[in-house]
Design a protein around this motif. Structure first.
Motif, PDB file in Angstrom:
ATOM      1  N   ASP A   1       5.836   0.342  -1.546  1.00 21.21           N
ATOM      2  CA  ASP A   1       4.539   0.897  -1.906  1.00 21.21           C
ATOM      3  C   ASP A   1       4.318   2.212  -1.167  1.00 21.21           C
ATOM      4  O   ASP A   1       4.364   2.261   0.058  1.00 21.21           O
ATOM      5  CB  ASP A   1       3.453  -0.121  -1.530  1.00 21.21           C
ATOM      6  CG  ASP A   1       2.075   0.379  -1.877  1.00 21.21           C
ATOM      7  OD1 ASP A   1       1.926   0.973  -2.960  1.00 21.21           O
ATOM      8  OD2 ASP A   1       1.139   0.187  -1.064  1.00 21.21           O
ATOM      9  N   LEU A   2       4.098   3.275  -1.918  1.00 22.28           N
ATOM     10  CA  LEU A   2       3.897   4.604  -1.318  1.00 22.28           C
ATOM     11  C   LEU A   2       2.440   4.804  -0.910  1.00 22.28           C
ATOM     12  O   LEU A   2       1.540   4.409  -1.632  1.00 22.28           O
ATOM     13  CB  LEU A   2       4.210   5.679  -2.362  1.00 22.28           C
ATOM     14  CG  LEU A   2       5.648   5.972  -2.743  1.00 22.28           C
ATOM     15  CD1 LEU A   2       5.665   7.013  -3.865  1.00 22.28           C
ATOM     16  CD2 LEU A   2       6.414   6.489  -1.544  1.00 22.28           C
TER      17      LEU A   2
ATOM     18  N   VAL B   1       6.278   4.859   2.871  1.00 19.29           N
ATOM     19  CA  VAL B   1       6.265   3.545   2.234  1.00 19.29           C
ATOM     20  C   VAL B   1       6.019   2.398   3.208  1.00 19.29           C
ATOM     21  O   VAL B   1       6.247   2.512   4.416  1.00 19.29           O
ATOM     22  CB  VAL B   1       7.593   3.250   1.487  1.00 19.29           C
ATOM     23  CG1 VAL B   1       7.798   4.227   0.354  1.00 19.29           C
ATOM     24  CG2 VAL B   1       8.767   3.238   2.445  1.00 19.29           C
ATOM     25  N   SER B   2       5.522   1.311   2.646  1.00 13.66           N
ATOM     26  CA  SER B   2       5.497   0.008   3.303  1.00 13.66           C
ATOM     27  C   SER B   2       6.040  -0.988   2.306  1.00 13.66           C
ATOM     28  O   SER B   2       6.019  -0.741   1.096  1.00 13.66           O
ATOM     29  CB  SER B   2       4.074  -0.379   3.702  1.00 13.66           C
ATOM     30  OG  SER B   2       3.711   0.225   4.923  1.00 13.66           O
TER      31      SER B   2
END
Ligand SMILES: Cc1cc2nc3c(=O)[nH]c(=O)nc-3n(C[C@H](O)[C@H](O)[C@H](O)COP(=O)(O)O)c2cc1C
Ligand code: SF4
Ligand code: SF4
Lengths: 432, 73
Positions: B25-26, B32-33
Motif C-alpha cells: 500500500d503506497l 509503502v507498507s
C-alpha cells in the motif's frame, strides 16, 4: 505557561501521601550499604515462585506500552537461545525525568530489578542502556560497589549513547548494543524473538525493573495494596507546566485533581494536559477527574505512556503545544521511513500554519486524514505518536481549532511566525 | 509465502505496489507498507516475487525457516 519559558530544572521530588518505601527515597544517591539495609539483593529461593508472584502482582511496563512483565519474561525465557536482559534507561522523552532520577539516585534498586529479571528469564548477559552521563556514572559506581560484595556477580555492561528521541525504542537499543547506530529497525523480528546477538532479549524500562525487588519484598498481595486492580502499585509521574513541576511517586488510580490539590495547584486553572509525554497528545479537562491508570486513560482515547503529564494552564493554547510537539517529531524522527519523515513534516506544516492563523478548512481535513492513514506506517512508534498528537488536538480542542481557523486565538495573536523550536514541557535534571 | 518489508530501507520507487497492489500500500509520497501481516495468498505470489526481485533497495525479503530469516538480515 508560554512555550518560550526556559526548560525547568527539576525542583521537587516527593511521594504521594500513603506511598512509602517503594520507588521514592529522600536524599541523595543510595549506596550499596543503604540499599542492602532496606532488604535489597535478597536471596531468591525459588525463581519460578518469584515469577508467579510478579505475575500475580500485575506489574506492567513503565516504558510506555504497559505490557505485563511476567508475560514478556515467559516469552523470552521460552525463546530460541540463551536470553539477554537489558535495562532501558535511555529516556528520550523530553517531558520525562523519572528514569534518570532512578538511575542517579537509586541505581541499586534498578540493578536489583535487573538481577531478578535476568534470573527469571535465565539470561547470561545483562546490559544497562543509557544516554545520560550522570546515570552512567551512578550505575558504573554501583556495579563497582557490587564487585566482591557477594550479592550478584554478573558482568553488567553499561552502554551510553547520544540522547535522541528514538534511541530508547527497543529495537534501537538492540541495534546499538549490537554495535550499530541507535536507530529503530523494522519488525519482525522483535527483541523478544531476536535481539542482542540474535538471542531472545528482554528489554525493560528501568522503572519497571525497579518494581521487581518491591514484589520480592512485599509479595503480590502487599504490592497490590497500592494502585488499582489492573494498574497495580505506584508510578513515577513527571509533572510539568506548573509551579509544582517535579517528579512524584503516586499510586495508580489517583486523579490529577487530587495530585494538583496535594501540590497546592488549583485544578480550576487547568485547561487540559499533554498526556503520556509526547506520545498521546493533548487531553481536555475531562482528564482532571479520570483515574490515572492505563485503561481509564486509554478509554479517553489517550495514554498514560511513560507517566509524564504536562499541564495546560489557562492561557496555554493546545494548538500551539501540539504544533510544537509535531515540530519536534518532524525534527527528531530518525529520518529512515518515508511515511514518517514526509508525514511528520506535512502534519507539522499544517499545525504550524494553524497556529499562525494561516490554515484553511481543507488543511485541517488533510491533517485529519493523515492522522488516521499514517498510523502504523513507520518502523517504530514515532509516527504513531505523531498521528496521536494530530488526532488528539482535533478531537479534544475543536474550539481552539476553530478560533485558529477564524484567526481569533487570543493566546496566539502576535505569536505568528515564532519558531517552534523549543520542546514544550521539557524537564531537565541538574547537571550531574 | 511469507514476506517482510523493511521500511527503513524503502526508497519509495513504487515498483512493488505496481506489481502487487493487493500486498503493498503506497502512501501519498510513494512509500509503502504491507497490507496485512506479510502472508501472501498463492494467487498473489507471482506479483510479489516480481516486486521482491525488482525492488532496487532489497527492502522486501521472503521469510523461510528461522535460520534463513536470520541469514537474510
Ligand atoms: C519512539 C519510541 C521511543 C521509546 N523510548 C523509550 C525510552 O526512552 N525508554 C523506555 O524505557 N522505553 C522507550 N520506548 C518503549 C520501548 O520500545 C520498550 O517498549 C520498553 O523499553 C519496554 O519496557 P517496559 O515493558 O518495561 O515498558 C520507546 C518506544 C518508542 C516507540
Ligand atoms: S517511524 Fe520514524 S522515527 Fe521510527 S524508524 Fe521510521 S523514520 Fe525513524
Ligand atoms: S519497490 Fe522497494 S523501494 Fe520501491 S516502494 Fe517497494 S519496497 Fe519501497
Amino acid at each position: 505557561m508560554s512555550l518560550a519559558t526556559e526548560v525547568p530544572v527539576l525542583p521537587a521530588v516527593a511521594a504521594y501521601p500513603g506511598v512509602e518505601g517503594r520507588l521514592f527515597r529522600a536524599g541523595g544517591r543510595e549506596d550499596l550499604a543503604a540499599y542492602r539495609a532496606t532488604g535489597g539483593y535478597a536471596v531468591v529461593e525459588d525463581v519460578e515462585r518469584l515469577l508467579d508472584q510478579v505475575d500475580e502482582a500485575g506489574v506492567r511496563g513503565r516504558g510506555g506500552a504497559a505490557f505485563p512483565i511476567a508475560r514478556k519474561i515467559r516469552t523470552v525465557r521460552d525463546g530460541r537461545g540463551v536470553p539477554v536482559a537489558v535495562a532501558n534507561g535511555e529516556e528520550g522523552e523530553p517531558a520525562s525525568v523519572k528514569d534518570r532520577w532512578l538511575l542517579r539516585t537509586r541505581p541499586h534498586l534498578v540493578l536489583d530489578g535487573l538481577r531478578l529479571a535476568s534470573l527469571m528469564v535465565g539470561a547470561d548477559e545483562v546490559h544497562v542502556y543509557v544516554s545520560d552521563p550522570g546515570s552512567a556514572e551512578s550505575v558504573r559506581a554501583a556495579v563497582q560497589e557490587l564487585g566482591g560484595a557477594g550479592v550478584w556477580d554478573a558482568q553488567v555492561e553499561v552502554t551510553v549513547v547520544e540522547p535522541t528521541y528514538v534511541a530508547g525504542e527497543e529495537t534501537a537499543a538492540v541495534q546499538a548494543l549490537n554495535g550499530g547506530p541507535a536507530l529503530p529497525t523494522d519488525k519482525p523480528p522483535r527483541p523478544f524473538e531476536e535481539g542482542v546477538k540474535g538471542r531472545p532479549t528482554l528489554v525493560n524500562n528501568v522503572e519497571t525493573l525497579a518494581n521487581l525487588p518491591l514484589v520480592q519484598r512485599l509479595g503480590a498481595t502487599g504490592y497490590r495494596e497500592l494502585g488499582t486492580v489492573a494498574s497495580t502499585g505506584t508510578f513515577l509521574l513527571t509533572l510539568s507546566g506548573c509551579a509544582a513541576t517535579g517528579l512524584y511517586e503516586v499510586p495508580f488510580g489517583v486523579t490529577l485533581t487530587e495530585v494538583l490539590s496535594w501540590l497546592g495547584e488549583d485544578p480550576a486553572q487547568v485547561d487540559g494536559v499533554l498526556m503520556g509525554g509526547y506520545f498521546a497528545g493533548v487531553l481536555g479537562r475531562q482528564v482532571l477527574d479520570a483515574s490515572l491508570e492505563y485503561d481509564a486513560i486509554k478509554a479517553l482515547h489517550s495514554g498514560l505512556g511513560c507517566g509524564a503529564v504536562g499541564v495546560l494552564s489557562s492561557g496555554t493554547c493546545a494548538v500551539e503545544v501540539s504544533a510544537a510537539v509535531m515540530a519536534y517529531f518532524a525534527r527528531e524522527n530518525a529520518g529512515q521511513c518515508g511515511s514518517c519523515f514526509n508525514g511528520t513534516a506535512a502534519m507539522s506544516a499544517v499545525l504550524e500554519a494553524l497556529r499562525d492563523h494561516r490554515a484553511e478548512a481543507a488543511d485541517v481535513e488533510r491533517l485529519t486524514d493523515w492522522s488516521v492513514r499514517l498510523r502504523g506506517r513507520g518502523a517504530c512508534g514515532t509516527l504513531d505518536g505523531a498521528t496521536n498528537v494530530a488526532a488528539a488536538v482535533l478531537r479534544e480542542f475543536p474550539d481552539a481549532v476553530t478560533t485558529h481557523l477564524d484567526g481569533t486565538c487570543a493566546t496566539c495573536a502576535g505569536n505568528e511566525g515564532q519558531p517552534l523550536s523549543r520542546a514544550p514541557f521539557a524537564v531537565a535534571l541538574p547537571a550531574a | 509465502m511469507k514476506i517482510k518489508l523493511d521500511r527503513t530501507k524503502c526508497d519509495g520507487f513504487g515498483f512493488c505496489a505496481k506489481y502487487a497492489p493487493e500486498t503493498f500500500d503506497l502512501d501519498e509520497w510513494g512509500y509503502v507498507s504491507l497490507i496485512g501481516a506479510g502472508n501472501v495468498a498463492p494467487e498473489h505470489e507471482d506479483g510479489v516475487r516480481r516486486a521482491l526481485l525488482d525492488c532496487p533497495v532489497h527492502a522486501i525479503t521472503e521469510l523461510h525457516t528461522h535460520a534463513e530469516e536470520t541469514a537474510a538480515r
